[in-house]
Design a protein around this motif. Structure first.
Motif, mmCIF file in Angstrom:
data_model
loop_
_atom_site.group_PDB
_atom_site.id
_atom_site.type_symbol
_atom_site.label_atom_id
_atom_site.label_comp_id
_atom_site.label_asym_id
_atom_site.label_seq_id
_atom_site.Cartn_x
_atom_site.Cartn_y
_atom_site.Cartn_z
ATOM 1 N N GLY A 43 0.806 -1.218 0.000
ATOM 2 C CA GLY A 43 0.000 0.000 0.000
ATOM 3 C C GLY A 43 0.829 1.253 0.000
ATOM 4 N N GLN A 44 2.037 1.171 -0.559
ATOM 5 C CA GLN A 44 2.973 2.300 -0.519
ATOM 6 C C GLN A 44 3.262 2.818 -1.925
ATOM 7 O OE1 GLN A 44 6.429 0.798 1.450
ATOM 8 N NE2 GLN A 44 5.440 0.627 3.442
ATOM 9 N N ILE A 45 2.227 2.927 -2.745
ATOM 10 C CA ILE A 45 2.461 3.346 -4.111
ATOM 11 C C ILE A 45 1.654 4.597 -4.423
ATOM 12 C CG2 ILE A 45 0.674 1.762 -4.954
ATOM 13 C CD1 ILE A 45 2.337 1.495 -7.516
ATOM 14 N N ASP A 46 2.342 5.595 -4.881
ATOM 15 C CA ASP A 46 1.726 6.841 -5.336
ATOM 16 C C ASP A 46 2.156 7.043 -6.785
ATOM 17 O OD1 ASP A 46 0.766 9.327 -5.865
ATOM 18 O OD2 ASP A 46 1.827 10.354 -4.244
ATOM 19 N N TYR A 47 1.231 6.807 -7.717
ATOM 20 C CA TYR A 47 1.582 6.816 -9.132
ATOM 21 C C TYR A 47 2.040 8.192 -9.607
ATOM 22 C CZ TYR A 47 -0.385 2.138 -9.507
ATOM 23 O OH TYR A 47 -0.619 0.801 -9.353
ATOM 24 N N ALA A 48 1.631 9.240 -8.901
ATOM 25 C CA ALA A 48 2.013 10.590 -9.309
ATOM 26 C C ALA A 48 3.300 11.067 -8.641
ATOM 27 C CB ALA A 48 0.883 11.567 -8.996
ATOM 28 N N ALA A 49 3.815 10.282 -7.687
ATOM 29 C CA ALA A 49 5.008 10.704 -6.959
ATOM 30 C C ALA A 49 6.226 10.708 -7.873
ATOM 31 C CB ALA A 49 5.260 9.774 -5.771
ATOM 32 N N PRO A 50 7.119 11.690 -7.728
ATOM 33 C CA PRO A 50 8.330 11.739 -8.560
ATOM 34 C C PRO A 50 9.192 10.487 -8.429
ATOM 35 C CG PRO A 50 7.994 13.828 -7.420
ATOM 36 C CD PRO A 50 7.002 12.867 -6.853
ATOM 37 N N GLU A 51 9.226 9.907 -7.215
ATOM 38 C CA GLU A 51 10.051 8.717 -7.016
ATOM 39 C C GLU A 51 9.554 7.560 -7.891
ATOM 40 O OE1 GLU A 51 8.515 10.358 -4.693
ATOM 41 O OE2 GLU A 51 10.075 11.312 -3.452
ATOM 42 N N HIS A 52 8.219 7.389 -7.937
ATOM 43 C CA HIS A 52 7.672 6.296 -8.746
ATOM 44 C C HIS A 52 7.876 6.565 -10.227
ATOM 45 C CE1 HIS A 52 5.156 2.950 -9.907
ATOM 46 N NE2 HIS A 52 4.442 3.754 -10.677
ATOM 47 N N GLN A 53 7.660 7.795 -10.640
ATOM 48 C CA GLN A 53 7.863 8.122 -12.050
ATOM 49 C C GLN A 53 9.329 7.910 -12.464
ATOM 50 O OE1 GLN A 53 6.323 12.031 -12.866
ATOM 51 N NE2 GLN A 53 4.247 11.521 -12.188
ATOM 52 N N LEU A 54 10.240 8.171 -11.561
ATOM 53 C CA LEU A 54 11.652 7.926 -11.855
ATOM 54 C C LEU A 54 11.915 6.432 -12.018
ATOM 55 C CD1 LEU A 54 14.530 8.960 -12.190
ATOM 56 C CD2 LEU A 54 14.779 8.856 -9.683
ATOM 57 N N GLN A 55 11.300 5.620 -11.147
ATOM 58 C CA GLN A 55 11.446 4.167 -11.275
ATOM 59 C C GLN A 55 10.952 3.692 -12.640
ATOM 60 O OE1 GLN A 55 9.223 3.005 -7.743
ATOM 61 N NE2 GLN A 55 11.092 2.148 -6.835
ATOM 62 N N VAL A 56 9.816 4.227 -13.059
ATOM 63 C CA VAL A 56 9.252 3.838 -14.354
ATOM 64 C C VAL A 56 10.203 4.240 -15.480
ATOM 65 C CG1 VAL A 56 7.332 4.169 -15.952
ATOM 66 C CG2 VAL A 56 6.882 3.952 -13.499
ATOM 67 N N GLN A 57 10.750 5.448 -15.408
ATOM 68 C CA GLN A 57 11.659 5.917 -16.451
ATOM 69 C C GLN A 57 12.912 5.056 -16.535
ATOM 70 O OE1 GLN A 57 12.456 10.037 -15.654
ATOM 71 N NE2 GLN A 57 10.411 10.730 -16.283
ATOM 72 N N VAL A 58 13.436 4.675 -15.379
ATOM 73 C CA VAL A 58 14.639 3.845 -15.367
ATOM 74 C C VAL A 58 14.366 2.485 -16.002
ATOM 75 C CG1 VAL A 58 16.258 2.607 -13.870
ATOM 76 C CG2 VAL A 58 15.685 4.994 -13.389
ATOM 77 N N LEU A 59 13.248 1.856 -15.616
ATOM 78 C CA LEU A 59 12.919 0.539 -16.152
ATOM 79 C C LEU A 59 12.638 0.604 -17.655
ATOM 80 C CD1 LEU A 59 10.691 -0.739 -13.229
ATOM 81 C CD2 LEU A 59 12.860 -1.735 -13.950
ATOM 82 N N ARG A 60 11.901 1.625 -18.070
ATOM 83 C CA ARG A 60 11.629 1.774 -19.494
ATOM 84 C C ARG A 60 12.912 2.062 -20.283
ATOM 85 N NH1 ARG A 60 5.949 4.846 -20.703
ATOM 86 N NH2 ARG A 60 6.716 4.427 -22.809
ATOM 87 N N GLY A 61 13.818 2.792 -19.660
ATOM 88 C CA GLY A 61 15.098 3.051 -20.315
ATOM 89 C C GLY A 61 15.904 1.779 -20.508
ATOM 90 N N LEU A 62 15.933 0.939 -19.485
ATOM 91 C CA LEU A 62 16.629 -0.341 -19.606
ATOM 92 C C LEU A 62 15.995 -1.214 -20.680
ATOM 93 C CD1 LEU A 62 17.149 -1.165 -15.815
ATOM 94 C CD2 LEU A 62 18.917 -0.465 -17.456
ATOM 95 N N PHE A 63 14.658 -1.188 -20.730
ATOM 96 C CA PHE A 63 13.937 -1.993 -21.715
ATOM 97 C C PHE A 63 14.230 -1.491 -23.127
ATOM 98 C CE2 PHE A 63 10.031 -3.409 -23.947
ATOM 99 C CZ PHE A 63 10.102 -4.756 -23.638
ATOM 100 N N GLU A 64 14.214 -0.175 -23.320
ATOM 101 C CA GLU A 64 14.495 0.402 -24.631
ATOM 102 C C GLU A 64 15.918 0.069 -25.075
ATOM 103 O OE1 GLU A 64 14.345 2.281 -28.199
ATOM 104 O OE2 GLU A 64 12.676 1.749 -26.867
ATOM 105 N N ALA A 65 16.847 0.023 -24.132
ATOM 106 C CA ALA A 65 18.233 -0.320 -24.478
ATOM 107 C C ALA A 65 18.319 -1.733 -25.034
ATOM 108 C CB ALA A 65 19.126 -0.176 -23.243
#
Length: 475
Positions: free
Chosen positions: A336-358
């Motif tokens: 229950g510790q997820i805030d989809y709008a939080a900068p920390e979560h958005q950064l996690q998404v960007q990092v994972l998507r970046g790894l996937f795109e690579a």
């Protein structure tokens, strides 16, 4: 077959041209051989082929879960079904000791209970016959007064609601063929039924349940997230299509002769849906409005094929990134510790998507797209190139599970909804008529929905034949 020219008569230039020509033929034949071999290696683990198509050459099971991710046995929160003693048994049988001692021959007196064991068994299941008798009186004035049969007692001899509910349950939900359903009714209840009787009970149930299933369909249109899938259905030796719209608590199935937009429009559900539609990426769904989320179980299977059959390591790393993202989102949701709008979560998404795109960039190098050569139409691409293009073109839909609350990683609930109808076809064969297929869709939609909501299906069918079907919970 063209004869090989006399090599001794060829000049060096002609010899070089011949070698290049033969090399081009070798390359073409090698590519064709690889493609045919790849088709033979397709199975349920690395493609969208169903497990039933694997035949006897089933692939070795290989879980994508990490070792130690879950403990052995029942998981936390799982409701057990261990047989246990009840407080009030239906029948009590006492086993008393002898009245006299076998040593001193004295009287033992009153015995007391020291241990109890219970046997859970079924009572005699033979059917019972209820006879309704109408009485009449003739008044002194000469008028005749007559009693009335209940509204549901319409013939001299008929089956009751529980008998018809049992037959429909066995045939439509447990998927026994008509003949075997009649045999089971005879074996269990001493009440064998003809195929015509079972078909009549199915039709009656569908007529009663149709309004409830229509309400389920309307509720699905108003849901924020819906899963969709479709599968082939054999009806009177022709190919029809079974369409499914489902959530965790609702299921709707419908039959149509067409697979795509024509069916969507005539069913009148998907064109009205404005939420997030989870599906396997089939093109017709793209023509609908609203947002989309793609099934990553399909992506993992296709990447598995590229990794294991084409020996391309980038696909294995793509799988690891996707599964790591899924594990992370599950963990955050559970805590229950997820805030989809939080900068920390958005950064996690960007990092994972970046790894996937690579990984996709690496895949581009190994699977370059074929360029147009002046011919009309689209240029055929390799399976790997098509997969890379789809993962990149619809990247937001691939990663929707990380950015949208309640959007899952897979489309499994829809695939589960269409799995049982396929099992029914394998057991019973095709549907003889389109009306029979429609009846099945109505009854299966109702029972699958109630099963998800924890209702007792036999009791629900019994109430349906009594004219008061149990209604599913909405909202």
């Amino acid at each position: 077959m063209q004869q090989l020219p006399d090599l001794s008569t060829l000049s060096s230039t002609q010899m070089g041209a011949l070698v290049l020509e033969l090399w081009a033929v070798v390359q073409t034949l090698t590519a064709q051989n690889n493609e045919l071999q790849a088709r033979l290696n397709l199975n349920s683990r690395n493609s969208s082929k169903p497990p039933s198509s694997d035949g006897l050459n089933k692939p070795q099971p290989k879980s994508l879960r990490k070792a130690g991710q879950r403990p052995v046995g029942g998981q936390k929160g799982h409701k057990g079904h261990t047989l246990s003693q009840v407080a009030e048994p239906n029948v009590v049988v006492t086993h008393a000791p002898p009245e006299h001692c076998d040593v001193c021959h004295g009287s033992l007196g009153q015995a007391s209970v020291v241990e109890a064991r219970q046997v859970h068994d079924l009572p005699d299941l033979r059917y019972q016959v209820i006879e309704h008798r109408v009485l009449q009186w003739i008044c002194n004035c000469g008028k005749t007064h007559r009693g009335a049969f209940p509204a549901d007692v319409t013939t001299a001899v008929q089956y009751g609601p529980r008998a018809k509910a049992a037959a429909v349950h066995l045939n439509q939900y447990q998927m026994l063929p008509l003949k075997r359903t009649g045999q089971v009714m005879g074996d269990l209840f001493d009440m064998p039924m003809s195929e015509a009787t079972i078909l009549s009970a199915n039709a009656e149930a569908a007529q009663v349940l149709a309004p409830t299933v229509a309400a389920i369909a309307q509720e699905l249109v108003n849901q924020p997230i819906v899963h969709a899938d479709e599968t082939g259905l054999r009806v009177n030796k022709s190919l029809h299509w079974l369409h499914a719209l489902v959530t965790e608590k609702l299921t709707w199935l419908g039959r149509h002769e067409k697979r795509g937009m024509t069916a969507f429009v005539e069913h009148g559900l998907l064109p009205l849906f404005k939420g997030t539609l989870v599906h396997d990426g089939w093109a017709s769904y793209r023509r609908l409005g609203g947002r989309h989320s793609l099934c990553n179980a399909h992506h993992v299977r296709e990447l598995t094929y590229v990794h294991e059959q084409l020996k391309q390591d980038w696909a294995g790393r793509s799988i690891k990134v996707l599964l790591s993202a899924n594990s992370l989102i599950h963990q955050l949701r559970a805590q229950g510790q997820i805030d989809y709008a939080a900068p920390e979560h958005q950064l996690q998404v960007q990092v994972l998507r970046g790894l996937f795109e690579a990984t996709l960039v690496e895949g581009d190098l190994l699977n370059p797209r074929e360029q147009a050569n002046g011919q009309r139409g689209r240029i055929k691409q390799s399976k790997a190139a098509n997969l890379i293009g789809r993962l990149r073109d619809y990247s937001d839909d691939v990663w929707r599970f990380m950015t949208d609350p309640n959007v899952p990683f897979t489309n499994n609930v829809a695939e589960q909804a269409v799995r049982m109808p396929k099992v029914k076809q394998k057991i019973s064969g095709c549907f003889r008529t389109s009306d029979g297929a429609d009846i099945y869709c109505i009854i299966r939609s109702y029972l699958a929905t109630l099963n998800k909501q924890g209702a007792k299906l036999f009791d629900a069918l019994t109430q349906a034949f009594q004219g008061a079907p149990v209604q599913p919970r909405f909202g």
